[in-house]
Design a protein around this motif. Sequence first.
Motif, PDB file in Angstrom:
ATOM      1  N   SER A  64       0.845  -1.185   0.000  1.00 17.29           N
ATOM      2  CA  SER A  64       0.000   0.000   0.000  1.00 17.29           C
ATOM      3  C   SER A  64       0.882   1.237   0.000  1.00 17.29           C
ATOM      4  CB  SER A  64      -0.929   0.007   1.208  1.00 17.29           C
ATOM      5  OG  SER A  64      -0.176   0.093   2.397  1.00 17.29           O
ATOM      6  N   VAL A  65       0.361   2.295  -0.564  1.00  9.23           N
ATOM      7  CA  VAL A  65       1.092   3.556  -0.629  1.00  9.23           C
ATOM      8  C   VAL A  65       0.088   4.692  -0.481  1.00  9.23           C
ATOM      9  CG1 VAL A  65       1.034   3.722  -3.148  1.00  9.23           C
ATOM     10  CG2 VAL A  65       2.845   4.868  -1.907  1.00  9.23           C
ATOM     11  N   THR A  66       0.504   5.752   0.215  1.00  6.03           N
ATOM     12  CA  THR A  66      -0.299   6.962   0.364  1.00  6.03           C
ATOM     13  C   THR A  66       0.537   8.119  -0.159  1.00  6.03           C
ATOM     14  OG1 THR A  66      -1.369   6.049   2.325  1.00  6.03           O
ATOM     15  CG2 THR A  66      -1.530   8.421   2.001  1.00  6.03           C
ATOM     16  N   VAL A  67      -0.044   8.883  -1.077  1.00  3.77           N
ATOM     17  CA  VAL A  67       0.697   9.957  -1.735  1.00  3.77           C
ATOM     18  C   VAL A  67      -0.132  11.240  -1.722  1.00  3.77           C
ATOM     19  CG1 VAL A  67       1.851  10.677  -3.863  1.00  3.77           C
ATOM     20  CG2 VAL A  67       1.766   8.269  -3.270  1.00  3.77           C
ATOM     21  N   ASN A  68       0.509  12.351  -1.343  1.00  2.00           N
ATOM     22  CA  ASN A  68      -0.113  13.669  -1.425  1.00  2.00           C
ATOM     23  C   ASN A  68       0.156  14.260  -2.796  1.00  2.00           C
ATOM     24  OD1 ASN A  68      -0.832  13.442   1.249  1.00  2.00           O
ATOM     25  ND2 ASN A  68       0.735  14.846   1.993  1.00  2.00           N
ATOM     26  N   PRO A  78      -7.061  26.981  -3.139  1.00  2.00           N
ATOM     27  CA  PRO A  78      -6.259  25.782  -3.386  1.00  2.00           C
ATOM     28  C   PRO A  78      -7.070  24.489  -3.248  1.00  2.00           C
ATOM     29  CG  PRO A  78      -5.795  26.643  -1.212  1.00  2.00           C
ATOM     30  CD  PRO A  78      -6.721  27.621  -1.870  1.00  2.00           C
ATOM     31  N   VAL A  79      -6.689  23.503  -4.054  1.00  2.00           N
ATOM     32  CA  VAL A  79      -7.262  22.168  -3.977  1.00  2.00           C
ATOM     33  C   VAL A  79      -6.095  21.185  -3.904  1.00  2.00           C
ATOM     34  CG1 VAL A  79      -8.727  20.439  -5.081  1.00  2.00           C
ATOM     35  CG2 VAL A  79      -9.258  22.854  -5.376  1.00  2.00           C
ATOM     36  N   GLN A  80      -6.116  20.319  -2.902  1.00  2.00           N
ATOM     37  CA  GLN A  80      -5.057  19.319  -2.741  1.00  2.00           C
ATOM     38  C   GLN A  80      -5.699  18.024  -2.268  1.00  2.00           C
ATOM     39  OE1 GLN A  80      -2.126  20.004   0.351  1.00  2.00           O
ATOM     40  NE2 GLN A  80      -0.614  18.760  -0.720  1.00  2.00           N
ATOM     41  N   VAL A  81      -5.263  16.910  -2.860  1.00  2.00           N
ATOM     42  CA  VAL A  81      -5.791  15.611  -2.456  1.00  2.00           C
ATOM     43  C   VAL A  81      -4.672  14.659  -2.076  1.00  2.00           C
ATOM     44  CG1 VAL A  81      -7.842  15.839  -3.919  1.00  2.00           C
ATOM     45  CG2 VAL A  81      -5.845  14.640  -4.794  1.00  2.00           C
ATOM     46  N   GLN A  82      -5.049  13.628  -1.349  1.00  2.00           N
ATOM     47  CA  GLN A  82      -4.159  12.542  -0.969  1.00  2.00           C
ATOM     48  C   GLN A  82      -4.813  11.256  -1.483  1.00  2.00           C
ATOM     49  OE1 GLN A  82      -4.099  10.882   3.195  1.00  2.00           O
ATOM     50  NE2 GLN A  82      -2.100  11.904   3.161  1.00  2.00           N
ATOM     51  N   VAL A  83      -4.044  10.422  -2.175  1.00  2.00           N
ATOM     52  CA  VAL A  83      -4.584   9.175  -2.707  1.00  2.00           C
ATOM     53  C   VAL A  83      -3.975   7.997  -1.965  1.00  2.00           C
ATOM     54  CG1 VAL A  83      -2.875   8.994  -4.576  1.00  2.00           C
ATOM     55  CG2 VAL A  83      -5.077   7.868  -4.818  1.00  2.00           C
ATOM     56  N   LYS A  84      -4.816   7.013  -1.693  1.00  2.00           N
ATOM     57  CA  LYS A  84      -4.367   5.787  -1.042  1.00  2.00           C
ATOM     58  C   LYS A  84      -4.543   4.642  -2.027  1.00  2.00           C
ATOM     59  CE  LYS A  84      -5.495   7.599   3.456  1.00  2.00           C
ATOM     60  NZ  LYS A  84      -6.194   7.465   4.709  1.00  2.00           N
ATOM     61  N   ILE A  85      -3.439   3.903  -2.238  1.00  2.00           N
ATOM     62  CA  ILE A  85      -3.431   2.801  -3.201  1.00  2.00           C
ATOM     63  C   ILE A  85      -3.035   1.536  -2.458  1.00  2.00           C
ATOM     64  CG2 ILE A  85      -2.393   1.912  -5.322  1.00  2.00           C
ATOM     65  CD1 ILE A  85      -1.752   4.906  -5.990  1.00  2.00           C
ATOM     66  N   LYS A  86      -3.808   0.486  -2.651  1.00  2.00           N
ATOM     67  CA  LYS A  86      -3.482  -0.796  -2.026  1.00  2.00           C
ATOM     68  C   LYS A  86      -3.678  -1.893  -3.059  1.00  2.00           C
ATOM     69  CE  LYS A  86      -4.170  -3.747   1.899  1.00  2.00           C
ATOM     70  NZ  LYS A  86      -4.713  -3.939   3.218  1.00  2.00           N
ATOM     71  N   SER A  87      -2.697  -2.769  -3.157  1.00  2.00           N
ATOM     72  CA  SER A  87      -2.738  -3.891  -4.101  1.00  2.00           C
ATOM     73  C   SER A  87      -3.042  -3.418  -5.518  1.00  2.00           C
ATOM     74  CB  SER A  87      -3.778  -4.926  -3.666  1.00  2.00           C
ATOM     75  OG  SER A  87      -3.444  -5.447  -2.408  1.00  2.00           O
ATOM     76  N   LEU A 149      -0.934  10.310  -8.480  1.00  2.00           N
ATOM     77  CA  LEU A 149      -0.872   8.999  -9.129  1.00  2.00           C
ATOM     78  C   LEU A 149       0.438   8.838  -9.899  1.00  2.00           C
ATOM     79  CD1 LEU A 149      -4.548   8.687 -10.424  1.00  2.00           C
ATOM     80  CD2 LEU A 149      -3.512   7.489  -8.486  1.00  2.00           C
ATOM     81  N   ASP A 150       0.895   9.898 -10.521  1.00  2.00           N
ATOM     82  CA  ASP A 150       2.182   9.856 -11.231  1.00  2.00           C
ATOM     83  C   ASP A 150       3.332   9.610 -10.259  1.00  2.00           C
ATOM     84  OD1 ASP A 150       0.815  10.332 -13.595  1.00  2.00           O
ATOM     85  OD2 ASP A 150       1.374  12.468 -13.697  1.00  2.00           O
ATOM     86  N   LYS A 151       3.284  10.271  -9.091  1.00  2.00           N
ATOM     87  CA  LYS A 151       4.343  10.047  -8.078  1.00  2.00           C
ATOM     88  C   LYS A 151       4.359   8.604  -7.604  1.00  2.00           C
ATOM     89  CE  LYS A 151       5.983  14.203  -6.698  1.00  2.00           C
ATOM     90  NZ  LYS A 151       7.317  14.529  -7.049  1.00  2.00           N
ATOM     91  N   ALA A 152       3.186   7.979  -7.553  1.00  2.00           N
ATOM     92  CA  ALA A 152       3.083   6.585  -7.089  1.00  2.00           C
ATOM     93  C   ALA A 152       3.331   5.589  -8.225  1.00  2.00           C
ATOM     94  CB  ALA A 152       1.695   6.347  -6.491  1.00  2.00           C
ATOM     95  N   ASN A 153       3.605   6.091  -9.424  1.00  2.00           N
ATOM     96  CA  ASN A 153       3.761   5.243 -10.610  1.00  2.00           C
ATOM     97  C   ASN A 153       2.551   4.356 -10.836  1.00  2.00           C
ATOM     98  OD1 ASN A 153       6.328   6.228 -11.303  1.00  2.00           O
ATOM     99  ND2 ASN A 153       7.277   4.861  -9.832  1.00  2.00           N
ATOM    100  N   PHE A 154       1.365   4.906 -10.574  1.00  2.00           N
ATOM    101  CA  PHE A 154       0.125   4.158 -10.738  1.00  2.00           C
ATOM    102  C   PHE A 154      -0.282   4.168 -12.202  1.00  2.00           C
ATOM    103  CE2 PHE A 154      -4.490   3.813 -10.929  1.00  2.00           C
ATOM    104  CZ  PHE A 154      -4.715   2.699 -10.143  1.00  2.00           C
ATOM    105  N   ARG A 155      -0.582   3.027 -12.734  1.00  2.00           N
ATOM    106  CA  ARG A 155      -1.028   2.897 -14.121  1.00  2.00           C
ATOM    107  C   ARG A 155      -2.401   2.263 -14.131  1.00  2.00           C
ATOM    108  NH1 ARG A 155       2.501   5.993 -14.346  1.00  2.00           N
ATOM    109  NH2 ARG A 155       4.613   5.571 -14.943  1.00  2.00           N
TER     110      ARG A 155
END
Length: 156
Positions: A64-68, A78-87, A149-155
């Motif tokens: 799992s990874v959490t990225v701001n 301003p608008v800022q989000v945090q994404v949580k990715i698991k598996s 998502l780009d920072k997390a290398n999410f495709r």
Amino acid sequence: MRRITMAFMATVAVVVLLFSYRTSTAGPPRGGGTVIATGAAPEGVVDSGEPSPQPTRKSTTARSVTVNGPAVQTRWGPVQVQVKIKSGKITDVVVLQQPAGNPRDAEINRYALPILHDKVIEAQSADVDTVSGATVTSEGYLRSLQAALDKANFRS
């Protein structure tokens, strides 16, 4: 005749000043582009779980990874989000910053942000339509999300 000329010149000066005054709804700041808001949460990976290869949608690891994402400055704030990715799946998107300059902002955000959240979870991507009536906030949300998502290398 001199009075008429002076009155006319004063009227022209007042009209020019009124038309050159920029209100808060006049649009984005000159120069365009992404502006990082001050006071934003740090951009980048917040929690990366176990050390393993970067997550992808097709990943079979339980990592799992959490990225701001960056704080994207819109004309409403301003608008800022945090994404949580698991598996390899987007499991949650948390809004860290949102426009809050007036009661109308709060009303729009209460309506639009849950819709954006659900669309992103369903699509597993930042490639979703903006919410009607909240286009500016939606665009900031999706830009911040895509950067995260780009920072997390999410495709997708």
